[in-house]
Enzyme design. Structure first.
Site, short mmCIF file in Angstrom:
data_model
loop_
_atom_site.label_atom_id
_atom_site.label_comp_id
_atom_site.label_asym_id
_atom_site.label_seq_id
_atom_site.Cartn_x
_atom_site.Cartn_y
_atom_site.Cartn_z
N MET A 28 -28.02 16.04 82.89
CA MET A 28 -28.35 16.23 84.31
C MET A 28 -27.40 17.25 84.93
O MET A 28 -27.24 17.31 86.16
CB MET A 28 -28.27 14.89 85.06
CG MET A 28 -29.29 13.89 84.52
SD MET A 28 -29.71 12.62 85.69
CE MET A 28 -28.14 11.82 85.89
N HIS A 35 -20.20 16.28 77.86
CA HIS A 35 -21.45 17.01 77.56
C HIS A 35 -21.18 18.11 76.53
O HIS A 35 -21.95 18.30 75.59
CB HIS A 35 -21.99 17.70 78.82
CG HIS A 35 -22.30 16.78 79.96
ND1 HIS A 35 -21.58 16.77 81.13
CD2 HIS A 35 -23.26 15.84 80.12
CE1 HIS A 35 -22.09 15.90 81.97
NE2 HIS A 35 -23.11 15.30 81.38
N GLN A 59 -35.25 8.51 87.24
CA GLN A 59 -34.29 7.54 86.72
C GLN A 59 -33.30 7.04 87.77
O GLN A 59 -32.37 6.30 87.47
CB GLN A 59 -33.57 8.08 85.49
CG GLN A 59 -32.59 9.21 85.73
CD GLN A 59 -32.07 9.79 84.43
OE1 GLN A 59 -32.82 10.43 83.68
NE2 GLN A 59 -30.79 9.56 84.12
N GLY A 153 -24.44 10.75 74.17
CA GLY A 153 -23.09 10.21 74.19
C GLY A 153 -23.11 8.69 74.14
O GLY A 153 -24.00 8.07 74.73
N ASP A 156 -23.28 6.29 77.37
CA ASP A 156 -24.50 5.60 77.81
C ASP A 156 -25.12 4.97 76.56
O ASP A 156 -26.19 5.39 76.10
CB ASP A 156 -25.46 6.60 78.45
CG ASP A 156 -24.81 7.31 79.63
OD1 ASP A 156 -24.87 6.78 80.73
OD2 ASP A 156 -24.20 8.39 79.43
N GLN A 159 -28.65 3.67 76.67
CA GLN A 159 -29.61 4.78 76.72
C GLN A 159 -29.87 5.31 75.31
O GLN A 159 -31.01 5.58 74.92
CB GLN A 159 -29.05 5.89 77.62
CG GLN A 159 -29.82 7.18 77.56
CD GLN A 159 -29.30 8.18 78.56
OE1 GLN A 159 -29.63 8.13 79.74
NE2 GLN A 159 -28.47 9.10 78.10
N SER A 191 -17.05 11.36 83.55
CA SER A 191 -18.36 11.13 84.15
C SER A 191 -18.50 12.03 85.37
O SER A 191 -17.52 12.27 86.09
CB SER A 191 -18.49 9.66 84.59
OG SER A 191 -19.55 9.53 85.52
N SER A 192 -19.71 12.50 85.59
CA SER A 192 -19.96 13.33 86.78
C SER A 192 -19.67 12.55 88.05
O SER A 192 -19.41 13.12 89.10
CB SER A 192 -21.42 13.79 86.79
OG SER A 192 -21.69 14.48 85.59
P1 AMP Z 1 -25.80 12.89 81.94
O1 AMP Z 1 -25.73 14.30 82.35
O2 AMP Z 1 -24.85 11.99 82.66
O3 AMP Z 1 -27.21 12.36 81.90
O4 AMP Z 1 -25.30 12.84 80.44
C1 AMP Z 1 -25.88 13.65 79.46
C2 AMP Z 1 -25.37 13.22 78.11
O5 AMP Z 1 -23.96 13.34 78.06
C3 AMP Z 1 -25.68 11.74 77.80
O6 AMP Z 1 -26.07 11.63 76.44
C4 AMP Z 1 -24.36 11.07 78.05
O7 AMP Z 1 -24.18 9.90 77.28
C5 AMP Z 1 -23.39 12.14 77.61
N1 AMP Z 1 -22.06 11.91 78.19
C6 AMP Z 1 -21.76 11.72 79.50
N2 AMP Z 1 -20.45 11.46 79.64
C7 AMP Z 1 -19.90 11.48 78.41
C8 AMP Z 1 -18.59 11.27 77.88
N3 AMP Z 1 -17.56 10.99 78.68
N4 AMP Z 1 -18.41 11.37 76.54
C9 AMP Z 1 -19.46 11.65 75.72
N5 AMP Z 1 -20.71 11.85 76.15
C10 AMP Z 1 -20.94 11.77 77.46
#
Ligand code: AMP
Length: 286
Positions: A28, A35, A59, A153, A156, A159, A191-192
């Site tokens: 996202m 990421h 979502q 990752g 999640d 997920q 985390s974002s």
């Molecule tokens: P998102 O943009 O939050 O939907 O995350 C996109 C992908 O990045 C998902 O597969 C997340 O699990 C992964 N992700 C987010 N934060 C982390 C992290 N701290 N370590 C590893 N993967 C991550």
């Protein structure tokens, strides 16, 4: 690095990549080292890597942070360009950033993809419809990109399990990879949503990983599920959930469990953070 913002262009570009190994990293945006570690893994294993950047409205629940979700497209592109350059092969990364919501969900769109069972637990319980939104968009991305490998990752973890289940159930023939959680030195998982925390709240946020780590230690030491400890901790209303489950199924732990997940969702002000630790009882981690 190519940047594409329509399905039509994506299909055209994809058609030129016949017989190649293709990776996909759905995101996202607001990219951080978590990421980027997924993108690096994909670059190493594939000829081309599609990185999608799409804040998927389906979502988010009604009272969630869709409007405030951080959008930093230019910075994201710079970070990806750097990885693409480091990779040495030109144009390894193809960014798919749909130009608007309708590009993915036109008004005529009527189909949802839903995994049952596993989605009733943990985040699914507190965010009804969340995983339906995730699988509905990831299904589309998979159909468009037709990847060999897809990278998620463990941050999640639920997920990842849900998407693996979807690809198996729908015979999609895509290898789903789950990669380690990238953390700050403090232990806080990147985390974002961390940027919503002020410095006081940031200190408080360490409770999440510290609690999970302590529960794991106690569990391994006492060889007994830390259920009493968990129910005491959960007396604080800061916890949305805190559970130990079978990491393969997300069912309750039983005699057949060989891998455990300690998972927590912790609320600080308006921000909700999730984290987990997956481990085997006779080893330090998975
Ligand atoms: P998102 O943009 O939050 O939907 O995350 C996109 C992908 O990045 C998902 O597969 C997340 O699990 C992964 N992700 C987010 N934060 C982390 C992290 N701290 N370590 C590893 N993967 C991550």
């Amino acid at each position: 690095m190519k940047i594409i913002d329509t399905k039509k262009d994506l299909l055209r570009v994809r058609a030129q990549l016949k017989d190649m190994s293709i990776g996909i990293v759905p995101t996202m945006g607001n990219l951080h080292k978590g990421h980027l570690s997924l993108v690096q893994n994909s670059l190493q294993a594939n000829n081309h890597t599609f990185v999608s950047i799409f804040v998927n409205p389906k979502q988010f629940g009604e009272n969630e942070d869709l409007v405030n979700y951080p959008r930093t497209f230019q910075e994201d592109i710079q970070k990806l360009k750097q990885l693409d350059n480091e990779d040495g092969n030109e144009n390894s990364i193809i960014v798919f950033a749909p130009k608007n919501e309708e590009e993915i969900f036109p008004i005529s769109h009527q189909t949802s993809i839903e995994v049952n069972g596993m989605t009733d637990k943990l985040c699914g319980k507190s965010r009804p419809g969340h995983f339906r939104g995730v699988t509905t968009v990831v299904y589309q991305l998979f159909m468009l990109v037709k990847p060999t490998n897809a990278y998620f990752g463990k941050k999640d973890y639920q997920q990842y399990l849900v998407i693996k289940q979807m690809t198996e159930d729908l015979l999609m023939q895509i290898n789903i990879h789950a990669l380690p959680i990238i953390r700050e030195e403090s232990g806080l998982a990147l985390s974002s949503r961390n940027q919503f925390l002020n410095s006081e709240q940031k200190k408080k946020s360490l409770t999440l990983f510290k609690t999970l780590s302590k529960l794991k230690r106690d569990f391994l030491q006492n060889k007994e599920l830390p259920q009493i400890e968990i129910s005491n901790i959960k007396k604080s209303s800061d916890w949305d959930y805190l559970e130990v489950l079978d990491a393969n199924t997300l069912n309750e732990v039983d005699d057949k469990t060989n891998k455990y997940i300690l998972a927590g969702a912790y609320k600080i002000g308006n921000t909700r953070l999730i984290d987990n630790i997956v481990f085997q009882a006779n080893k330090n981690n998975d």
